[in-house]
Design an enzyme around this catalytic site. Structure first.
Site, mmCIF file in Angstrom:
data_model
loop_
_atom_site.group_PDB
_atom_site.id
_atom_site.type_symbol
_atom_site.label_atom_id
_atom_site.label_comp_id
_atom_site.label_asym_id
_atom_site.label_seq_id
_atom_site.Cartn_x
_atom_site.Cartn_y
_atom_site.Cartn_z
ATOM 1 C CB SER A 155 70.191 33.243 75.385
ATOM 2 O OG SER A 155 69.778 32.814 76.561
ATOM 3 C CE1 TYR A 169 76.443 29.922 79.719
ATOM 4 C CE2 TYR A 169 74.825 28.035 79.671
ATOM 5 C CZ TYR A 169 75.541 29.248 78.965
ATOM 6 O OH TYR A 169 75.637 29.322 77.571
ATOM 7 C CE LYS A 173 75.016 32.778 77.757
ATOM 8 N NZ LYS A 173 75.404 33.522 76.473
HETATM 9 N N1 LIG Z 1 79.046 25.907 72.941
HETATM 10 C C1 LIG Z 1 77.943 25.665 73.381
HETATM 11 O O1 LIG Z 1 77.555 24.549 73.768
HETATM 12 C C2 LIG Z 1 77.072 26.620 73.833
HETATM 13 C C3 LIG Z 1 77.426 27.984 73.756
HETATM 14 N N2 LIG Z 1 76.290 29.011 74.095
HETATM 15 C C4 LIG Z 1 76.894 30.400 74.009
HETATM 16 O O2 LIG Z 1 77.654 30.965 72.773
HETATM 17 C C5 LIG Z 1 78.481 31.855 72.895
HETATM 18 C C6 LIG Z 1 79.579 31.562 72.511
HETATM 19 O O3 LIG Z 1 79.958 30.094 72.825
HETATM 20 P P1 LIG Z 1 81.463 29.053 72.217
HETATM 21 O O4 LIG Z 1 81.578 29.382 71.111
HETATM 22 O O5 LIG Z 1 81.392 27.771 72.982
HETATM 23 O O6 LIG Z 1 82.412 29.945 73.215
HETATM 24 P P2 LIG Z 1 84.029 29.664 73.158
HETATM 25 O O7 LIG Z 1 84.553 29.616 74.532
HETATM 26 O O8 LIG Z 1 84.537 28.952 72.151
HETATM 27 O O9 LIG Z 1 84.690 31.366 72.683
HETATM 28 C C7 LIG Z 1 84.219 32.281 73.652
HETATM 29 C C8 LIG Z 1 84.432 33.637 72.928
HETATM 30 O O10 LIG Z 1 84.165 34.869 73.947
HETATM 31 C C9 LIG Z 1 85.349 35.461 74.141
HETATM 32 N N3 LIG Z 1 85.370 35.836 75.530
HETATM 33 C C10 LIG Z 1 85.026 35.337 76.734
HETATM 34 N N4 LIG Z 1 85.228 36.074 77.551
HETATM 35 C C11 LIG Z 1 85.395 37.344 77.128
HETATM 36 C C12 LIG Z 1 85.306 38.580 77.664
HETATM 37 N N5 LIG Z 1 85.563 38.765 79.020
HETATM 38 N N6 LIG Z 1 85.644 40.007 77.125
HETATM 39 C C13 LIG Z 1 85.479 39.486 75.771
HETATM 40 N N7 LIG Z 1 85.404 38.458 75.140
HETATM 41 C C14 LIG Z 1 85.462 37.396 75.653
HETATM 42 C C15 LIG Z 1 86.562 34.468 73.819
HETATM 43 O O11 LIG Z 1 87.909 35.107 73.536
HETATM 44 P P3 LIG Z 1 88.986 35.639 74.789
HETATM 45 O O12 LIG Z 1 88.918 34.351 75.660
HETATM 46 O O13 LIG Z 1 90.072 35.655 73.845
HETATM 47 O O14 LIG Z 1 88.097 37.087 75.361
HETATM 48 C C16 LIG Z 1 86.040 33.695 72.580
HETATM 49 O O15 LIG Z 1 86.266 34.311 71.533
HETATM 50 C C17 LIG Z 1 78.352 31.987 74.764
HETATM 51 O O16 LIG Z 1 77.581 33.346 74.987
HETATM 52 C C18 LIG Z 1 77.797 30.980 75.098
HETATM 53 O O17 LIG Z 1 77.427 31.045 76.559
HETATM 54 C C19 LIG Z 1 75.243 28.759 74.066
HETATM 55 C C20 LIG Z 1 74.657 27.398 74.092
HETATM 56 C C21 LIG Z 1 75.573 26.568 73.932
HETATM 57 C C1 LIG Z 2 58.657 21.118 75.851
HETATM 58 C C2 LIG Z 2 59.924 20.809 74.980
HETATM 59 C C3 LIG Z 2 61.121 20.505 75.867
HETATM 60 C C4 LIG Z 2 62.296 20.221 75.080
HETATM 61 C C5 LIG Z 2 63.381 19.870 75.878
HETATM 62 C C6 LIG Z 2 64.601 20.437 75.486
HETATM 63 C C7 LIG Z 2 65.850 20.004 76.252
HETATM 64 C C8 LIG Z 2 66.669 21.121 77.124
HETATM 65 C C9 LIG Z 2 67.810 20.869 77.239
HETATM 66 C C10 LIG Z 2 68.648 21.861 77.795
HETATM 67 C C11 LIG Z 2 70.008 21.798 77.503
HETATM 68 C C12 LIG Z 2 70.744 23.100 77.947
HETATM 69 C C13 LIG Z 2 72.297 22.930 77.042
HETATM 70 C C14 LIG Z 2 72.948 24.369 77.470
HETATM 71 C C15 LIG Z 2 74.133 24.510 76.535
HETATM 72 C C16 LIG Z 2 75.118 25.620 76.778
HETATM 73 O O1 LIG Z 2 74.799 26.673 76.905
HETATM 74 C C17 LIG Z 2 76.358 24.954 77.237
HETATM 75 N N1 LIG Z 2 76.829 24.204 76.609
HETATM 76 C C18 LIG Z 2 77.166 26.202 77.673
HETATM 77 O O2 LIG Z 2 77.159 25.638 79.255
#
Ligand SMILES: NC(=O)C1=CN([C@@H]2O[C@H](COP(=O)(O)OP(=O)(O)OC[C@H]3O[C@@H](n4cnc5c(N)ncnc54)[C@H](OP(=O)(O)O)[C@@H]3O)[C@@H](O)[C@H]2O)C=CC1
Ligand SMILES: CCCCCCCCCCCCCCCC(=O)[C@@H](N)CO
Length: 309
Positions: A155, A169, A173
């Site tokens: 998530s 988004y 999630k």
């Molecule tokens: N980076 C962040 O700040 C955060 C990320 N997340 C979550 O973590 C996960 C990974 O993020 P992150 O590492 O940044 O992502 P990246 O964009 O770096 O990588 C995404 C991966 O998912 C694959 N992917 C995307 N779409 C599809 C599809 N339709 N079918 C199969 N594979 C797919 C991509 O490969 P390809 O494009 O080749 O399909 C790639 O391997 C996500 O679920 C994201 O929501 C959560 C919080 C923060």
């Molecule tokens: C009571 C305690 C409260 C604590 C506060 C915490 C602050 C929350 C901030 C939320 C940040 C969301 C980031 C999402 C990142 C992500 O999923 C992407 N980079 C992809 O879009």
């Protein structure tokens, strides 16, 4: 009393010698998890759409871990048949990591319905396709090996709190949490543990893309939680999976968010259960302070920029 109440019972889920299947394993957090799992002695399979990037990732994992049995599967998680085919090819899975995901933050009024559907289809429906395809063989495997299995779902902190710019988004999630809570009831008697992972902003190729379109207010509010490196998130995620944790926070703000949003989620750890019971009021107060600050930021931003262009 809480030691008796905390359910499901804590588990140890080993990775060594087991089959770990990771979607989105060609980039960012997924690639970091695949590399760390291979280093711990797991047979790793990765799935994503782009075959060239998968092959590059396989080479990198091999270099890093010395394992030459990394499986790659090119498929789009939106295609249920392709996902089922990939899981048949890969063979029975012990630990399924649904990490694939896409994110384009934008105010709802500015985001096309097509882009909203695209995010929900990949992040939510793709996860359904994977779990449905993997579960029958996973179940057979846990009863045959008598070792617990795991279904981990990626998530985001945006899946614990809705913030400016993340309507689509966050919806995709938050939905994963409902899926995970219900699924844990359904698979506990198969000795399968569900983990939901909630990372903050993490340095990945995906985040770099996101920054090209992210509204300034989203930047400011997401900055309330410190950013992390993909390797550190991968370590937290794998540690959470190995100890069968249901909710897996990744940093300090994440731990506060977990207590603030504990709700009716399962909790295996009596210590965490205790912190949740004692911390509930305090964390609600902290949450109100965060919201006060976010609303002030938004109102000031709009006041300064007069009306939205
Ligand atoms: N980076 C962040 O700040 C955060 C990320 N997340 C979550 O973590 C996960 C990974 O993020 P992150 O590492 O940044 O992502 P990246 O964009 O770096 O990588 C995404 C991966 O998912 C694959 N992917 C995307 N779409 C599809 C599809 N339709 N079918 C199969 N594979 C797919 C991509 O490969 P390809 O494009 O080749 O399909 C790639 O391997 C996500 O679920 C994201 O929501 C959560 C919080 C923060
Ligand atoms: C009571 C305690 C409260 C604590 C506060 C915490 C602050 C929350 C901030 C939320 C940040 C969301 C980031 C999402 C990142 C992500 O999923 C992407 N980079 C992809 O879009």
């Amino acid at each position: 009393a809480l030691a008796f109440l905390a359910r499901p019972r804590a588990a140890r889920i080993p990775l060594k010698g087991r089959h770990v299947f990771i979607t989105g394993g060609s980039s960012g957090i997924g690639l970091a998890m695949a590399t760390a799992a291979a280093r711990e002695g797991a047979r790793v399979s990765i799935l994503a759409r782009n075959l060239a990037r998968l092959q590059e990732a396989r080479a990198a994992i091999q270099r890093d871990s010395g394992r030459d049995d990394v499986g790659v599967h090119a498929a789009d998680v939106r295609d249920a048949d392709a996902v089922a085919r990939a899981l048949r090819e890969a063979g029975a899975v012990d630990v399924l990591v649904c990490n694939h995901g896409v994110f384009v933050p934008q105010e709802l009024e500015r985001q096309d319905v097509e882009e909203i559907k695209w995010m929900v289809d990949i992040n939510l429906m793709g996860t359904f396709h994977l779990i449905k395809a993997a579960l029958p063989a996973m179940r057979a495997r846990t009863s045959e090996t008598r070792l617990p299995g795991s279904i981990a779902i990626m998530s985001s902190q945006a899946g614990q709190v809705g913030i400016y710019g993340y309507t689509a988004y966050s919806a995709s999630k938050f939905a994963l949490r409902g899926l995970g809570e219900a699924l844990q009831h359904e698979v506990i008697t198969d000795n399968i543990h569900v983990s939901l992972i909630f990372p903050p902003d993490t340095e990945t190729p995906g985040l770099e893309e996101e920054h090209k379109r992210r509204p300034e207010l989203t930047n400011i509010i997401a900055g309330s939680s410190g950013g992390m490196k993909a390797n550190d998130v991968a370590k937290k995620a794998l540690d959470g999976i190995k100890s069968g944790k249901f909710i897996v926070p990744c940093n300090f703000e994440g731990a506060m968010l977990a207590v603030a949003t504990a709700g009716l989620s399962p909790q295996s750890s009596p210590l965490m259960a205790f912190i949740e019971v004692i911390g509930a009021g305090l964390m609600r107060f902290a949450a109100l302070c965060f919201q006060w600050n976010w609303f002030s930021t938004i109102e000031n931003y709009y006041a300064k920029n007069k009306k939205r262009e």
